[in-house]
Motif scaffolding. Structure first.
Motif, PDB file in Angstrom:
ATOM      1  N   GLY A   1       1.001  -0.913   0.022  1.00 57.33           N
ATOM      2  CA  GLY A   1      -0.093  -0.044  -0.175  1.00 57.33           C
ATOM      3  C   GLY A   1       0.683   1.550  -0.005  1.00 57.33           C
ATOM      4  O   GLY A   1       0.405   2.085   0.356  1.00 57.33           O
ATOM      5  N   LEU A   2       2.164   1.180  -0.545  1.00 58.21           N
ATOM      6  CA  LEU A   2       3.204   1.954  -0.715  1.00 58.21           C
ATOM      7  C   LEU A   2       2.306   2.860  -1.513  1.00 58.21           C
ATOM      8  O   LEU A   2       3.013   3.833  -2.811  1.00 58.21           O
ATOM      9  N   GLN A   3       1.398   3.777  -1.991  1.00 61.39           N
ATOM     10  CA  GLN A   3       1.286   4.718  -2.384  1.00 61.39           C
ATOM     11  C   GLN A   3       2.141   5.823  -3.492  1.00 61.39           C
ATOM     12  O   GLN A   3       2.316   6.825  -4.043  1.00 61.39           O
ATOM     13  N   LYS A   4       2.743   7.193  -2.261  1.00 64.87           N
ATOM     14  CA  LYS A   4       3.964   7.367  -2.405  1.00 64.87           C
ATOM     15  C   LYS A   4       5.223   6.812  -3.480  1.00 64.87           C
ATOM     16  O   LYS A   4       6.047   7.025  -4.263  1.00 64.87           O
ATOM     17  N   VAL A   5       5.021   4.931  -3.407  1.00 64.45           N
ATOM     18  CA  VAL A   5       6.114   4.379  -4.269  1.00 64.45           C
ATOM     19  C   VAL A   5       5.694   4.204  -5.198  1.00 64.45           C
ATOM     20  O   VAL A   5       7.143   4.425  -6.487  1.00 64.45           O
ATOM     21  N   VAL A   6       4.830   4.178  -5.486  1.00 63.17           N
ATOM     22  CA  VAL A   6       3.912   3.818  -6.689  1.00 63.17           C
ATOM     23  C   VAL A   6       4.158   3.473  -7.793  1.00 63.17           C
ATOM     24  O   VAL A   6       4.490   3.622  -8.819  1.00 63.17           O
ATOM     25  N   PRO A   7       3.752   5.475  -8.009  1.00 66.14           N
ATOM     26  CA  PRO A   7       3.805   5.791  -9.497  1.00 66.14           C
ATOM     27  C   PRO A   7       5.519   5.672  -9.621  1.00 66.14           C
ATOM     28  O   PRO A   7       5.716   5.933 -10.943  1.00 66.14           O
ATOM     29  N   GLY A   8       6.197   6.510  -8.713  1.00 60.84           N
ATOM     30  CA  GLY A   8       7.840   6.626  -9.177  1.00 60.84           C
ATOM     31  C   GLY A   8       8.439   4.958  -9.931  1.00 60.84           C
ATOM     32  O   GLY A   8       8.617   5.826 -10.869  1.00 60.84           O
TER      33      GLY A   8
ATOM     34  N   VAL B   1      -5.323   0.387   1.307  1.00 63.05           N
ATOM     35  CA  VAL B   1      -4.522   1.554   0.955  1.00 63.05           C
ATOM     36  C   VAL B   1      -3.439   0.478   0.172  1.00 63.05           C
ATOM     37  O   VAL B   1      -3.002   1.144  -1.188  1.00 63.05           O
ATOM     38  N   ALA B   2      -3.978  -0.386  -0.377  1.00 65.20           N
ATOM     39  CA  ALA B   2      -4.028  -1.159  -1.952  1.00 65.20           C
ATOM     40  C   ALA B   2      -4.104  -0.332  -2.844  1.00 65.20           C
ATOM     41  O   ALA B   2      -3.432  -0.463  -3.898  1.00 65.20           O
ATOM     42  N   ALA B   3      -5.602  -0.418  -2.887  1.00 67.49           N
ATOM     43  CA  ALA B   3      -6.454   0.232  -4.039  1.00 67.49           C
ATOM     44  C   ALA B   3      -5.515   1.461  -3.903  1.00 67.49           C
ATOM     45  O   ALA B   3      -5.992   1.577  -4.958  1.00 67.49           O
TER      46      ALA B   3
ATOM     47  N   SER C   1      -2.893   5.041  -7.516  1.00 61.33           N
ATOM     48  CA  SER C   1      -1.764   6.258  -7.809  1.00 61.33           C
ATOM     49  C   SER C   1      -0.762   5.714  -8.871  1.00 61.33           C
ATOM     50  O   SER C   1      -0.348   6.635 -10.037  1.00 61.33           O
ATOM     51  N   GLY C   2      -0.730   4.292  -9.297  1.00 64.03           N
ATOM     52  CA  GLY C   2       0.132   3.957 -10.634  1.00 64.03           C
ATOM     53  C   GLY C   2      -0.174   4.351 -12.178  1.00 64.03           C
ATOM     54  O   GLY C   2       0.243   4.250 -12.454  1.00 64.03           O
TER      55      GLY C   2
ATOM     56  N   LEU D   1      -4.634 -12.445   0.905  1.00 70.17           N
ATOM     57  CA  LEU D   1      -4.098 -12.544   2.065  1.00 70.17           C
ATOM     58  C   LEU D   1      -4.840 -12.395   2.541  1.00 70.17           C
ATOM     59  O   LEU D   1      -5.325 -12.434   3.945  1.00 70.17           O
ATOM     60  N   PHE D   2      -5.602 -10.814   2.339  1.00 66.40           N
ATOM     61  CA  PHE D   2      -7.096 -11.306   2.990  1.00 66.40           C
ATOM     62  C   PHE D   2      -8.585 -12.113   3.274  1.00 66.40           C
ATOM     63  O   PHE D   2      -9.174 -12.952   4.537  1.00 66.40           O
ATOM     64  N   GLU D   3      -8.230 -13.234   2.542  1.00 63.25           N
ATOM     65  CA  GLU D   3      -9.176 -14.430   2.072  1.00 63.25           C
ATOM     66  C   GLU D   3      -8.617 -15.099   3.537  1.00 63.25           C
ATOM     67  O   GLU D   3      -8.553 -16.033   4.497  1.00 63.25           O
ATOM     68  N   ASP D   4      -7.084 -15.083   3.506  1.00 64.37           N
ATOM     69  CA  ASP D   4      -6.286 -15.989   4.750  1.00 64.37           C
ATOM     70  C   ASP D   4      -6.482 -15.842   5.953  1.00 64.37           C
ATOM     71  O   ASP D   4      -5.511 -15.897   6.746  1.00 64.37           O
ATOM     72  N   GLY D   5      -6.927 -13.941   5.736  1.00 62.17           N
ATOM     73  CA  GLY D   5      -6.777 -13.409   7.687  1.00 62.17           C
ATOM     74  C   GLY D   5      -5.373 -12.935   7.804  1.00 62.17           C
ATOM     75  O   GLY D   5      -5.700 -12.534   8.883  1.00 62.17           O
ATOM     76  N   GLU D   6      -5.370 -12.249   6.699  1.00 62.03           N
ATOM     77  CA  GLU D   6      -3.500 -11.718   7.267  1.00 62.03           C
ATOM     78  C   GLU D   6      -3.919 -10.617   7.252  1.00 62.03           C
ATOM     79  O   GLU D   6      -3.078  -9.828   8.196  1.00 62.03           O
ATOM     80  N   PHE D   7      -4.906 -10.420   6.227  1.00 53.96           N
ATOM     81  CA  PHE D   7      -5.309  -8.549   5.402  1.00 53.96           C
ATOM     82  C   PHE D   7      -6.572  -8.290   5.604  1.00 53.96           C
ATOM     83  O   PHE D   7      -7.825  -9.843   6.104  1.00 53.96           O
ATOM     84  N   PHE D   8      -7.134  -6.893   5.932  1.00 57.89           N
ATOM     85  CA  PHE D   8      -7.864  -7.092   6.754  1.00 57.89           C
ATOM     86  C   PHE D   8      -8.700  -5.483   5.510  1.00 57.89           C
ATOM     87  O   PHE D   8      -7.711  -5.068   4.704  1.00 57.89           O
ATOM     88  N   VAL D   9      -9.938  -4.895   5.623  1.00 58.27           N
ATOM     89  CA  VAL D   9     -10.433  -4.119   5.325  1.00 58.27           C
ATOM     90  C   VAL D   9      -9.193  -2.520   4.710  1.00 58.27           C
ATOM     91  O   VAL D   9      -9.560  -2.803   4.159  1.00 58.27           O
ATOM     92  N   PRO D  10      -8.618  -2.444   5.914  1.00 60.40           N
ATOM     93  CA  PRO D  10      -8.171  -1.734   5.524  1.00 60.40           C
ATOM     94  C   PRO D  10      -6.782  -1.434   4.724  1.00 60.40           C
ATOM     95  O   PRO D  10      -6.227  -1.138   4.350  1.00 60.40           O
ATOM     96  N   GLU D  11      -6.542  -3.004   5.206  1.00 57.24           N
ATOM     97  CA  GLU D  11      -4.703  -3.017   4.238  1.00 57.24           C
ATOM     98  C   GLU D  11      -5.316  -3.183   2.988  1.00 57.24           C
ATOM     99  O   GLU D  11      -5.031  -2.752   1.450  1.00 57.24           O
ATOM    100  N   MET D  12      -6.841  -3.859   2.610  1.00 59.67           N
ATOM    101  CA  MET D  12      -7.210  -3.845   1.108  1.00 59.67           C
ATOM    102  C   MET D  12      -7.507  -2.163   0.290  1.00 59.67           C
ATOM    103  O   MET D  12      -6.737  -1.983  -0.674  1.00 59.67           O
TER     104      MET D  12
END
Ligand code: B1M
Length: 210
Positions: free
Chosen positions: A14-21, A64-66, A71-72, A51-62
């Motif tokens: 979810g690195l919004q500032k890194v992806v575009p570069g 920020v990834a989105a 941004s990319g 990762l969400f299905e596996d219970g390792e990620f939750f809605v907030p992580e999804m």
């Protein structure tokens, strides 16, 4: 390949500032935009889903990834779209009521624009009434419906029925797509076509108005 992997990881993190570069760096390195999209960004989002299905990620992580993916996409967009001359036709696109997922829908819209379609994007969580209004206002040839949740697939059916009730069903072609859909479901709800991905959505749109 390293850069593609770095983009994928940055989307997952979810690195919004890194992806575009990094996307820009990949383009500068001569990697084609579709490869960046498919091999890095979409792959990253699929891993996020896993990762969400596996219970390792939750809605907030999804979420920020989105955002990182979006941004990319801003960097890729001008490279995926070539401004064309003559309009291939007008498409009204939206994610159906109750559904907030808009990345796939945005991608389909972008690809359609790239193929010279005029695209009216109604956004996400669009009610059947809004689709009907937009068809009346814009005189489009195609209505494109996206759904990412099994629970919102019935909103597609409701939208098609609303077009029927409004007497507009024979004036527009309806195409549907999104991860939980199938050809079978598209037939069941009397859509005119189904496409599993953005590229084939363009081919489908062309064939629907040919
Ligand atoms: Co959600 N989510 N989400 N989510 N999310 C999924 C869809 C899910 C599969 C994750 C999982 O469990 N593995 C699951 C759905 C399960 C199901 O119904 N079977 C799920 C869930 C459960 C939920 C919530 C219910 C979670 C909760 O709150 N407990 C919630 C629902 C909110 C709501 O909509 N009311 C929710 C929320 C969210 C976020 C808001 C956090 C975020 C969306 C942000 C945004 O879009 N702005 C999010 C995300 C990011 C995902 C995943 C991880 C990624 C979706 C995505 O963007 N993929 C997703 C898991 C996954 O898909 N693996 C998941 C990339 C995109 C390019 O692909 O959208 O499939 P896609 O589009 C493709 C094709 O499908 C096709 O072309 C595109 C490009 O090839 N296509 C079309 C799409 N539309 C088309 C239309 C066409 C033609 C082709 O013609 C008209």
């Amino acid at each position: 390949a390293d850069l593609l992997n770095e983009i994928k990881e940055a989307v997952i993190d979810g690195l919004q500032k890194v992806v575009p570069g990094k996307v820009q760096a990949a383009l500068d390195a001569g990697i084609d935009p579709e490869t960046i999209l498919n091999e890095a960004m979409i792959k990253g989002m699929s891993e996020v889903g896993q990762l969400f299905e596996d219970g390792e990620f939750f809605v907030p992580e999804m979420l920020v990834a989105a955002r990182a993916m979006a941004s990319g996409m801003e960097i890729l967009k001008p490279r995926l779209i070539q401004a064309d001359v003559k309009s291939a036709g007008k498409v009204i696109i939206g994610t159906v009521q109750g559904d907030l997922h808009d990345i796939g829908k945005n991608l389909v819209g972008m690809m359609l624009e790239g193929a010279a379609f005029e695209v009216v994007d109604l956004g996400a969580d669009v009610s059947p009434e809004k689709f009907v209004e937009a068809v009346k206002e814009n005189g489009a040839q195609i209505v494109a419906l996206s759904a990412l949740l099994t629970t919102t697939m019935p909103s597609m059916k409701a939208t098609i029925e609303a077009l029927e009730t409004a007497g507009l069903r024979d004036k527009v072609k309806v195409m549907v797509g999104g991860a939980p859909l199938s050809d079978q479901y598209a037939k069941e709800i009397h859509a005119d076509g189904y496409s599993p991905d953005a590229n084939r959505a363009v081919a489908l749109a062309k064939s629907l108005i040919a």
